[in-house]
Structures are given as structure tokens and as C-alpha cells.
Design an enzyme around this catalytic site. Structure first.
Site, PDB file in Angstrom:
ATOM      1  N   ARG A 180      53.373  36.185  39.331  1.00  8.35           N
ATOM      2  CA  ARG A 180      54.260  37.293  39.698  1.00  8.35           C
ATOM      3  C   ARG A 180      55.056  37.011  40.958  1.00  8.35           C
ATOM      4  O   ARG A 180      56.135  37.568  41.152  1.00  8.35           O
ATOM      5  CB  ARG A 180      53.470  38.594  39.789  1.00  8.35           C
ATOM      6  CG  ARG A 180      52.970  39.023  38.400  1.00  8.35           C
ATOM      7  CD  ARG A 180      52.086  40.216  38.442  1.00  8.35           C
ATOM      8  NE  ARG A 180      50.825  39.905  39.103  1.00  8.35           N
ATOM      9  CZ  ARG A 180      49.728  40.587  38.964  1.00  8.35           C
ATOM     10  NH1 ARG A 180      49.700  41.646  38.196  1.00  8.35           N
ATOM     11  NH2 ARG A 180      48.629  40.237  39.586  1.00  8.35           N
ATOM     12  N   GLU A 218      36.120  35.748  45.001  1.00 10.51           N
ATOM     13  CA  GLU A 218      34.865  36.493  44.858  1.00 10.51           C
ATOM     14  C   GLU A 218      34.030  35.945  43.709  1.00 10.51           C
ATOM     15  O   GLU A 218      32.822  36.048  43.692  1.00 10.51           O
ATOM     16  CB  GLU A 218      35.127  37.983  44.597  1.00 10.51           C
ATOM     17  CG  GLU A 218      35.974  38.684  45.626  1.00 10.51           C
ATOM     18  CD  GLU A 218      37.457  38.648  45.289  1.00 10.51           C
ATOM     19  OE1 GLU A 218      37.867  39.239  44.282  1.00 10.51           O
ATOM     20  OE2 GLU A 218      38.204  38.024  46.053  1.00 10.51           O
TER      21      GLU A 218
END
Length: 185
Positions: free
Chosen positions: A71, A108
Site C-alpha cells: 500500500r 509479533e
């Protein structure tokens, strides 16, 4: 920046962002709230409004906009065009030919690697990093490390959306950062 379009007010930009970003809870995994920018991208008036405002957040003398996959490509290219700057894509590992420069970083849920084509930025080039989202800051920090490896003059990083409270800006250290829309996580 192109001067033939009026600059939108802060209230206009806030209204466009609030009405053109769709939330998807538990995507791509439970506990994640995904912010979808597709409604913004498909509305030409809204997209022009946001790009015009975003350009005002960036230095006037930018030579290169560096956008991260994917993006950041979609948003970085029109920003570069409006600023009269070049555009340099940052890709995921294995997508560039030759011998790209790369940086790996922790997520994460694992690790990721980003790359820039070797020779993509000249030393001293006045550069900004753009992406759609600043959350925990790992991708932005890795991209900053890549840009600095070219001895480019990294002026800052700017994001369409900043999720507050996730420590993204902390990962950028003293790098100036801005966001079109800053919202709670």
C-alpha cells in the site's frame, strides 16, 4: 505540490478519513483490527483530498519518496508525483533482481525482510518514507535503516494512518514522523 487544487481543511480531511476507512475486526487473526483503505482508494475525490493534504505534511524539497510494499506503493506514487519527486519501492524479500540491499526485523508473529534495489538512492538524496499505517513501527524502522544505508538524507516518515499507543514512533527514534490521521488503536 500542484497549486491548481485548493488545500483541504483539517475538518475535510478528518471527515474523508472517517468515512472512507473500513474496520474489519479479527482480521487477519483474532485480536487484530484491520483498517481497510480500499474505500478511500476507489473514491477519486476523497483520494485527491487526502493526497493534497498529505503533501502539506512533507518537506517542500523532497527528491525521493520511498514507499513500502504494497500500500505504500499505491500511496507513495501519487505523493511523489505531486511533490515532483522520484519514487523508490521497498519490496518484500525475493522480489527484486540483482543484489538488493536488505534488512530483517521482528514482528509479533515472526520475522520479515524488506529490500531496496542497490543503487536506487544517490548519497545525499533528500528522502521521505511513506506507508499506509504506523502501528508497532517495525517495517518503518527497517525501511529507515535501508534508506540510511545509501547515505541518503532521510527527512522523515509519514503515514496515512497512525495507530496511537502501539509504540510505532518510538521505534523511529529521532526521525520526524507525521500522519494524515492519528487514531486510538
Amino acid at each position: 505540490m500542484s497549486t491548481d487544487r485548493p488545500r483541504p481543511s483539517a475538518a475535510e480531511v478528518e471527515a474523508v478519513m472517517a468515512s472512507h476507512i473500513t474496520d474489519f475486526p479479527d482480521f487477519p487473526e483474532p485480536g487484530i483490527l484491520f483498517r481497510d483503505i480500499t474505500p478511500l482508494l476507489r473514491d477519486p475525490v476523497a483520494l485527491r483530498t487526502v493526497i493534497a493534504h498529505w503533501c502539506t505534511l512533507l518537506p517542500d524539497d523532497v527528491e525521493y519518496v520511498v514507499g513500502t510494499e504494497a500500500r505504500g506503493f499505491v500511496l507513495g506514487a501519487p505523493l511523489a508525483y505531486e511533490l515532483g519527486a522520484g519514487f523508490v519501492p521497498v519490496r518484500k524479500a525475493g522480489k527484486l533482481p540483482g543484489f538488493p540491499r536488505s534488512v530483517s526485523y521482528s514482528l509479533e508473529y515472526g520475522t520479515a525482510t524488506v529490500e531496496i534495489s542497490d543503487g536506487a538512492l544517490p548519497a545525499g538524496a533528500r528522502t521521505v518514507i511513506v506507508d499506509d499505517l504506523l502501528a508497532t513501527g517495525g517495517t518503518a524502522a527497517a525501511t529507515a535503516e535501508l534508506v540510511r544505508s545509501f547515505d541518503a538524507d532521510l527527512l522523515g516518515a509519514s503515514f496515512l494512518i497512525e495507530l496511537q499507543g502501539l509504540g510505532g514512533r518510538d521505534k523511529l527514534g529521532d526521525l520526524p514522523a507525521s500522519a494524515v490521521w492519528s487514531i486510538p488503536n
